[in-house]
Write an enzyme that holds these catalytic residues in place. Structure first.
Site, PDB file in Angstrom:
ATOM      1  N   ASP A  60     -14.499   8.213  -3.782  1.00  0.00           N
ATOM      2  CA  ASP A  60     -14.456   6.784  -4.083  1.00  0.00           C
ATOM      3  C   ASP A  60     -15.740   6.055  -3.710  1.00  0.00           C
ATOM      4  O   ASP A  60     -15.778   4.827  -3.691  1.00  0.00           O
ATOM      5  CB  ASP A  60     -13.262   6.121  -3.402  1.00  0.00           C
ATOM      6  CG  ASP A  60     -13.126   6.475  -1.928  1.00  0.00           C
ATOM      7  OD1 ASP A  60     -13.990   7.210  -1.411  1.00  0.00           O
ATOM      8  OD2 ASP A  60     -12.146   6.040  -1.305  1.00  0.00           O
ATOM      9  N   ASP A  82       0.811  -1.217   0.000  1.00  0.00           N
ATOM     10  CA  ASP A  82       0.000   0.000   0.000  1.00  0.00           C
ATOM     11  C   ASP A  82       0.844   1.266   0.000  1.00  0.00           C
ATOM     12  O   ASP A  82       0.516   2.246  -0.681  1.00  0.00           O
ATOM     13  CB  ASP A  82      -0.918   0.034   1.224  1.00  0.00           C
ATOM     14  CG  ASP A  82      -2.201  -0.750   1.016  1.00  0.00           C
ATOM     15  OD1 ASP A  82      -2.406  -1.262  -0.100  1.00  0.00           O
ATOM     16  OD2 ASP A  82      -2.992  -0.854   1.970  1.00  0.00           O
ATOM     17  N   HIS A 108      -5.662   8.200   6.753  1.00  0.00           N
ATOM     18  CA  HIS A 108      -5.321   6.921   7.392  1.00  0.00           C
ATOM     19  C   HIS A 108      -3.991   6.953   8.156  1.00  0.00           C
ATOM     20  O   HIS A 108      -3.651   5.978   8.824  1.00  0.00           O
ATOM     21  CB  HIS A 108      -5.244   5.796   6.349  1.00  0.00           C
ATOM     22  CG  HIS A 108      -6.537   5.486   5.685  1.00  0.00           C
ATOM     23  ND1 HIS A 108      -7.683   5.211   6.384  1.00  0.00           N
ATOM     24  CD2 HIS A 108      -6.866   5.407   4.365  1.00  0.00           C
ATOM     25  CE1 HIS A 108      -8.673   4.980   5.532  1.00  0.00           C
ATOM     26  NE2 HIS A 108      -8.201   5.100   4.313  1.00  0.00           N
ATOM     27  N   GLY A 167      -2.632   2.761   4.402  1.00  0.00           N
ATOM     28  CA  GLY A 167      -3.604   3.036   3.357  1.00  0.00           C
ATOM     29  C   GLY A 167      -3.243   4.184   2.434  1.00  0.00           C
ATOM     30  O   GLY A 167      -4.063   5.080   2.221  1.00  0.00           O
ATOM     31  N   ASP A 184     -15.327  10.061   2.525  1.00  0.00           N
ATOM     32  CA  ASP A 184     -14.601   9.014   1.796  1.00  0.00           C
ATOM     33  C   ASP A 184     -15.297   7.676   2.017  1.00  0.00           C
ATOM     34  O   ASP A 184     -15.870   7.436   3.083  1.00  0.00           O
ATOM     35  CB  ASP A 184     -13.169   8.960   2.334  1.00  0.00           C
ATOM     36  CG  ASP A 184     -12.194   8.234   1.442  1.00  0.00           C
ATOM     37  OD1 ASP A 184     -12.306   6.997   1.326  1.00  0.00           O
ATOM     38  OD2 ASP A 184     -11.306   8.886   0.871  1.00  0.00           O
ATOM     39  N   HIS A 201     -13.892   4.986   2.565  1.00  0.00           N
ATOM     40  CA  HIS A 201     -13.139   4.314   3.623  1.00  0.00           C
ATOM     41  C   HIS A 201     -13.221   5.129   4.907  1.00  0.00           C
ATOM     42  O   HIS A 201     -13.148   6.360   4.880  1.00  0.00           O
ATOM     43  CB  HIS A 201     -11.669   4.160   3.216  1.00  0.00           C
ATOM     44  CG  HIS A 201     -11.460   3.389   1.950  1.00  0.00           C
ATOM     45  ND1 HIS A 201     -11.543   3.979   0.699  1.00  0.00           N
ATOM     46  CD2 HIS A 201     -11.167   2.074   1.730  1.00  0.00           C
ATOM     47  CE1 HIS A 201     -11.303   3.067  -0.234  1.00  0.00           C
ATOM     48  NE2 HIS A 201     -11.089   1.906   0.367  1.00  0.00           N
TER      49      HIS A 201
END
Length: 391
Positions: free
Chosen positions: A259, A92, A134, A142, A170, A172
């Protein structure tokens, strides 16, 4: 409504680059800027040139040992074993040359935006290079090395007594920012995201409410996979308003990952451009109603950089600067500039067609589940108000 708004940008934000095939691609920031310029909505007078955050500023949130590790990684002197201790050198978050400098610029971009609002020079500022939510105190995660949102909020609290509301749309969960202020009653975090049952980082449950003095100031809306526009907006706008009335912030920081769109390759939500027209409108409205207009918007996730992110992020700017989203056809100049590089056909309009994806068979079930999640989330406010009344 016409507001004093600024757009933070430098070509150097493109230096935050892991490798050519990595999903995190800052080219989307340059594409958004070009789209706005082709719409004649952005000019040189709107641009704020970002500065690089100092190490002292980074250490408002990050540990000095972690900053040193990032510097070594960017100079190719951090071993693989050392890197893994700090979340650096993973699939990542691979190491790259100049990692510290590139990451410090993204933090500095957010501090530049914050300074402009705190100094009263602007009402709203957009920094699309930021939103790396993150990152942790001593660990990358992330795609995020330094957490500009967390550093920025610490910076606000150091310079003012402002109560800060951080809102994260987001797909996430905004875990790094949430945990940074989990025990702080002066910072309220609100994240709407796809449930962690199927998606990184797996956190962001309704029962993550805060600790000690910060208990009751963490809010999460983990919505179901395949959630569509109407359900997303219904629960989001209601919760946002309730949280605003409960917390009464002095400034809003929004993280605007793009996203949650049905075309995004890393998530499982089914929104269209409709939510990206409404999300900034809601933030804009509440910033003026509750915070005297003080609003800093950051970027974030978004991995279909050709068809989704530039359109979604450009809408933030137009709402900030003119009060309304774009409608109709995209400018031909922008399509001409980028089509040759794009592996897919670029969209022709700001909005998505009504039949953009196949009908979701569980629509009603998903909508009802999201309403129940909203009810659970809102109980936190009612319980906190009862506590405040008796304390």
């Amino acid at each position: 409504m016409s507001c004093r708004s600024k757009f933070v940008f430098s070509d150097d934000v493109l230096k935050y680059k892991f490798k050519d095939d990595h999903p995190f691609n800052q080219l989307r920031v340059a594409m958004t800027k070009d789209l706005l310029e082709n719409e004649h909505a952005l000019s040189d007078e709107h641009i704020l040139t970002p500065r690089i955050a100092t190490e002292e500023e980074l250490c408002l949130f990050h540990s000095s040992k972690y900053v040193e590790a990032v510097k070594k990684a960017g100079g190719e002197s951090l071993t693989e074993e050392e890197g893994l201790e700090y979340g650096i050198g993973t699939e990542d978050t691979p190491m790259f040359e100049g990692m510290h400098e590139a990451s410090s610029l993204l933090v500095g971009s957010t501090l530049t935006a914050i300074d402009s609002v705190l100094n009263g020079e602007t009402d709203h500022v957009l920094n699309l290079g930021g939103g790396l939510h993150h990152g942790f105190e001593r660990k990358a995660s992330g795609f995020c090395i330094y957490n500009d949102g967390a550093v920025g909020i610490k910076y606000i609290r150091e310079k003012t007594d402002y109560k800060v509301l951080y809102v994260d749309t987001d797909a996430h969960h905004g875990d790094g920012v949430q945990w940074a202020f989990y025990d702080d009653p002066n910072v309220c975090t609100f994240s709407i995201h796809e449930t962690g049952r199927y998606l990184f980082p797996g956190t962001g449950n309704v029962n993550e409410r805060g600790l000690k003095e910060g208990y009751g100031y963490s809010f999460n809306l983990p919505i179901d996979a395949f959630t569509e526009d109407d359900s997303f907006l219904e629960v989001y706008e209601y919760a946002f308003k309730q949280i605003m009335e409960f917390f009464k912030p002095d400034i809003i920081i929004t993280q605007n990952g793009a996203d949650a769109h049905f075309l995004d390759p890393l998530t499982h939500l089914c929104s269209t451009m409709k939510i990206y027209e409404k999300i900034p409108e809601i933030s804009h409205k509440f910033a003026h109603e509750y915070c005297g207009g003080k609003w800093v918007a950051l970027g974030g996730g978004g991995y279909d950089i050709w068809r989704v992110v530039p359109r979604a992020w450009a809408q933030i700017w137009n709402v900030m600067s003119s009060g309304v989203p774009f409608q109709g056809d995209l400018p031909q100049g922008w399509i001409k500039n980028w089509q040759a590089q794009s592996p897919v056909e670029l969209p022709k309009q700001w909005s998505d067609p009504d039949d953009a994806y196949e009908a979701i068979p569980r629509r009603q079930e998903i909508t009802e589940k999201n309403k129940k999640v909203l009810e659970s989330c809102m109980k936190l406010i009612h319980n906190q108000q009862k506590f405040d009344t008796h304390s």
